[in-house]
Design an enzyme around this catalytic site. Sequence first.
Site, short mmCIF file in Angstrom:
data_model
loop_
_atom_site.label_atom_id
_atom_site.label_comp_id
_atom_site.label_asym_id
_atom_site.label_seq_id
_atom_site.Cartn_x
_atom_site.Cartn_y
_atom_site.Cartn_z
N CYS A 12 13.10 111.40 64.36
CA CYS A 12 13.32 110.02 64.77
C CYS A 12 14.71 109.85 65.36
O CYS A 12 15.60 110.67 65.15
CB CYS A 12 13.20 109.07 63.58
SG CYS A 12 11.67 109.24 62.62
N CYS A 21 26.69 141.76 75.98
CA CYS A 21 26.48 141.38 77.37
C CYS A 21 27.31 140.16 77.75
O CYS A 21 27.52 139.88 78.94
CB CYS A 21 24.99 141.14 77.65
SG CYS A 21 24.21 139.96 76.55
#
EC number: 2.1.1.63
Length: 345
Positions: free
Chosen positions: A37, A317
């Site tokens: 909500c 990476c």
Amino acid sequence: MTISMEQKQEYYEALVKKDSTYDGIFFAGIKTTGIFCHPTCTARKPKFENCQFYLTAEEALLAGFRPCKICHPMSFPHDIPEEVKQLVTAVEEHPEKRWQESDFRELGLHSATARRKFKTVYGMTFVQYARSRRMGLAFKEIENGGKVIDQQVATGYESASGFNDAFTKIMGNPAKKTAIKVLNANFISTPIGQMMSISDEEYIYLLEFADRRGLEREIERLRLKLNARIIPGQNKTNELLEQQLGEYFKKERTTFDVPLFRMGTPFQKKVWQILEEIPKGEVWSYKDIAEKLGNKNKVRAVGNANGANQLAIIIPCHRVIKTNGELGGYGGGLERKKYLLALEK
């Protein structure tokens, strides 16, 4: 990003008071109902311990929560076009589905128009929404095991099949007897978001941020390549990984020695090996790596291999940048790349 306990208390107070100044700031996932909500929802307020808080709707979806039908948290304060309502309803009826153009036609919708309206209202593409919902169900299974299916059916769903399918299509059927491997899936909390690991007693096969685009396909490729089934469960390899990641984020560790299974082509494995040679606190360019491979024209191929890395952080990476000094891309998002580089300096 991690939400502190102090922030959680603040958000809970805003939720209880229906404080409109917090709408769009956070979303509250309600464990007992499986919905999420916005702060001013008029539904009965849950206890603090039954709330989980998220900064984006996508995070709530990936955690397995569905949008509240009372407050429509993803679209507040916008009106919802009928086409968008149709799409959300259709996703909830078949949350495991991967949508094709023909699916829009069956609903009597023009796909381009419906997609555009969806993006305008929800701030995310329809594909992103459907994927997050599908992945969220599978992730919920990992966190809670089979109990989640009973919980979801009890809170309004007619059938558990969609939830079984969402898990099975990504992770495989754990009851199937032909599997030669059983792998365990787990979540690891970090200061920059939840990560998912897949491992067994011998190796770490995958470590990715849970909201990474394309993660679903990565998991499926891994599973099919190894003829494996993936089930929730802890093991000694993952325990070691959690410990070393914790030390890394506390700046107590500079290298990892968890056993890794590198699934890739010979060229990709060569690139990943070079990535592991980049010292902590330094960055190399794609061109640098291509030259180390003996062919400066392999820059694009190096970039592709870098992006195919399935062992985030451990095979760094994030330490690779463009030749012109720009950060370049990162599967976990540029903000995380900046954070990791700053942490390592």
